[in-house]
Design a protein around this motif. Structure first.
Motif: not given
Lengths: 306, 306
Positions: B268-285
């Protein structure tokens, strides 16, 4: 779905296949300039010879032997010309298809490799025979006018023997053509055949006489003279050209040696002409040259990667 | 019964090994794409199936018949479009088809067959004047003669424009609907994926992959690359992503002005994105790069890959 192959499908040779290949090959070759050139060539050859016979041969004509003279002169020319024509017509028969890859079109169809060799020989034989027939028939009209009539039997005999002779050389050419996938090598092989039968074989007699003179090989003493040994004469008789000339005397009146000559020849062999100097043997020689190259070609062509 | 069955086939030409322990089967009624770069052994394989070359060891059957001993039965039931061969220059399209019809002993109509491949207009024109594409259409028409149970098409798109290639695929589908099996080789995945049920990838004489097109696509999806542009790089966040199951590799793309994380995963790609975001990073693209079938083909057939 069919799971069993029929008997016809496992046979190494199939008559219908050979026919289909021969028909295709004939259609192909009959459209080539080579075919029309050949027909024209044979026509011209006969007409010119007929003209010469008509012009110089008044004495012969008076004896009613004009066609014999014609056959005699023409056969001396065709003996040299037919092999050349056959080699040219046959050299690319199989090597050409292997080189261009079109052999894959032919053998992707339900034909065996043996079918291909036999079909090619049949097709090319039909082409050469047709050009001989066309040339001879056209020329017949001119010959009849120039010579004031001619013997159909002798003329047909010459045609028939010429066709057998042509097939022998075509068999050699097609067989050699199947041994290589390079038309250059096939061409070289045709040249080799030409040298073998036109030069090497013709030289056998001379060389044997020379060696007899030097005492290297001993001849057979006959009366006051010496003749070459049997094996040398036998070897000379294996030349398709010699066989052609001899078979002609079976089929026509023209080349027939008179009784006196025959008796003289027989004298050289102690009264009886050996089998290899008899006319029927010449026919066997021609058949030998048709069959032997095919046997070799079929054996080998069936075992190579195309 | 399988339409084609190849069993530990070896073929060497002198010291060059063309096929090495090749085994595969093609089921009845399927369209099998035989893929590989030039020189991989595709043509050698087809040549063995059609008995143009003989295996060094191993064997193959086509429609249950042995390729060496029952070749005529195979060719009677198979239509072949050979690769890299010229048609017979002096014969028309009609004569080509008549040759094939004659050879197979069937009653097909040359005109109808040429109509199907879009060559009816040139039926009585000699093939010597054809373009490569027209020649290819003619070969296809010949392959269709006699409603064969199996079609073997070697690089059928050669010389065809996109329109011609589409028509070729259309005919392949029609033939499969009729009940035929189609085996076709190509050096380009693009040409086979639209029409093939299964694909075999050949490399250096060995089958490196055999799968359905969907199966190959799945194996491609497994290696989706995810590029995520974030506001900053954080080691803890990267570590969190690494611990996600299905993630095979995490890298920082140093070559970019914006901080970019490159993640290879098959989940799942969503799992990767949420892992980044839950560590305080902002996903811009973010962008995903899915390898195409062509990439898989490249991967299988390029030196150094497995």
């Amino acid at each position: 779905m069919s799971t069993d192959s029929t008997e016809a499908e496992t046979a190494p040779v199939n008559a219908a296949s050979i026919q289909a290949i021969a028909r295709k090959d004939f259609q192909d070759a009959v459209r080539s300039w080579l075919f029309w050139g050949l027909s024209l060539f044979f026509f011209m050859l006969l007409v010119i010879v007929a003209g010469v016979v008509a012009y110089f041969g008044e004495d012969i004509a008076a004896q009613g032997a004009t066609t014999e003279a014609l056959v005699g002169i023409v056969s001396n020319l065709t003996r040299l010309v037919i092999p050349l024509v056959a080699l040219i017509l046959g050299w690319k028969a199989i090597a050409g298809e292997r080189e261009s890859g079109s052999i894959k079109i032919m053998l992707a169809l339900p034909h065996s490799r043996t079918d291909m060799i036999l079909g090619k020989l049949l097709g090319r034989s039909a082409v050469l025979s047709l050009s001989l027939v066309v040339g001879f028939v056209l020329a017949a009209l001119v010959v009849a006018v120039l010579l004031g009539g001619f013997s159909v039997v002798d003329y047909t005999g010459l045609l028939a023997v010429s066709i057998i002779y042509a097939i022998a050389y075509l068999s050699i050419a097609v067989s050699l053509s199947s041994l290589t996938k390079s038309t250059s090598i096939a061409g070289a092989a045709m040249f080799g055949v030409f040298v073998l039968f036109y030069i090497v074989w013709n030289a056998i007699g001379t060389v044997v006489l020379l060696l007899m003179g030097r005492g290297t090989i001993s001849g057979v003493e006959v009366g006051d003279g010496v003749r070459p040994p049997d094996w040398a004469i036998f070897l000379e008789m294996l030349d398709p050209g010699a066989a052609y000339a001899n078979v002609l005397s079976l089929a026509t009146e023209a080349a027939q040696a008179d009784d006196e000559t025959l008796a003289m020849q027989a004298e050289l062999f102690g009264g009886d002409l050996p089998f290899y100097l008899q006319d029927w043997f010449a026919l066997v020689v021609l058949l030998f040259w048709i069959v032997t190259p095919l046997v070799v070609a079929v054996y080998r062509f069936d075992r190579v990667d195309l | 019964m399988s339409a084609i069955s190849v069993d530990s086939l070896h073929k060497s030409f002198g010291s060059t090994v063309a096929l090495e322990d090749l085994s595969f089967t093609v089921d009845e009624g399927e369209v099998f794409g035989f893929l590989g770069p030039n020189g991989a052994g595709k043509s050698t394989t087809i040549n063995v199936l059609l008995d143009f070359v003989r295996p060094t060891s191993g064997n193959a059957t086509v429609l249950g018949f042995d390729t060496v001993t029952e070749t005529r039965a195979i060719k009677q039931r198979t239509g072949v479009l050979p690769e890299g061969t010229d048609a017979y220059d002096r014969l028309t399209a009609r004569q080509h088809l008549e040759f094939a019809i004659d050879s197979k002993g069937v009653e097909d109509d040359p005109e109808a067959l040429l109509e199907r491949v879009g060559l009816a207009d040139s039926i009585d024109i000699k093939a010597g004047g054809y373009s490569k594409g027209m020649e290819q259409r003619l070969m296809l028409a010949m392959a269709l003669v006699g409603e064969p149970e199996l079609l073997i098409l070697d690089e059928p798109s050669t010389g065809l424009d996109p329109n011609g290639a589409r028509e070729m695929r259309q005919i392949v589908r029609e033939e499969v609907d009729r009940g035929a099996t189609v085996f076709f080789s190509s050096h380009s995945m693009e040409q086979v994926e639209a029409v093939c049920d299964r694909v075999g990838i050949l490399r250096d004489g060995e089958m490196v992959a055999t799968d359905s097109v969907a199966g190959l696509r799945d194996s491609v999806d497994a290696d989706t690359t995810l590029r995520v542009t974030v506001d900053r790089i954080d080691d803890d966040a990267l570590e969190a992503v690494r611990t996600i199951e299905d993630v095979t590799d995490v890298q920082v793309d140093e070559g970019r002005a914006d901080p970019t994380v490159v993640v290879r995963c098959n989940g799942s790609k969503t799992a990767v994105l949420s892992a980044l975001e839950s560590n305080g990073l902002e996903v811009t693209d973010f962008a995903t790069e899915e390898a195409s079938l062509e990439d898989v083909f490249q991967a299988y057939t390029t030196e150094g890959s497995t």
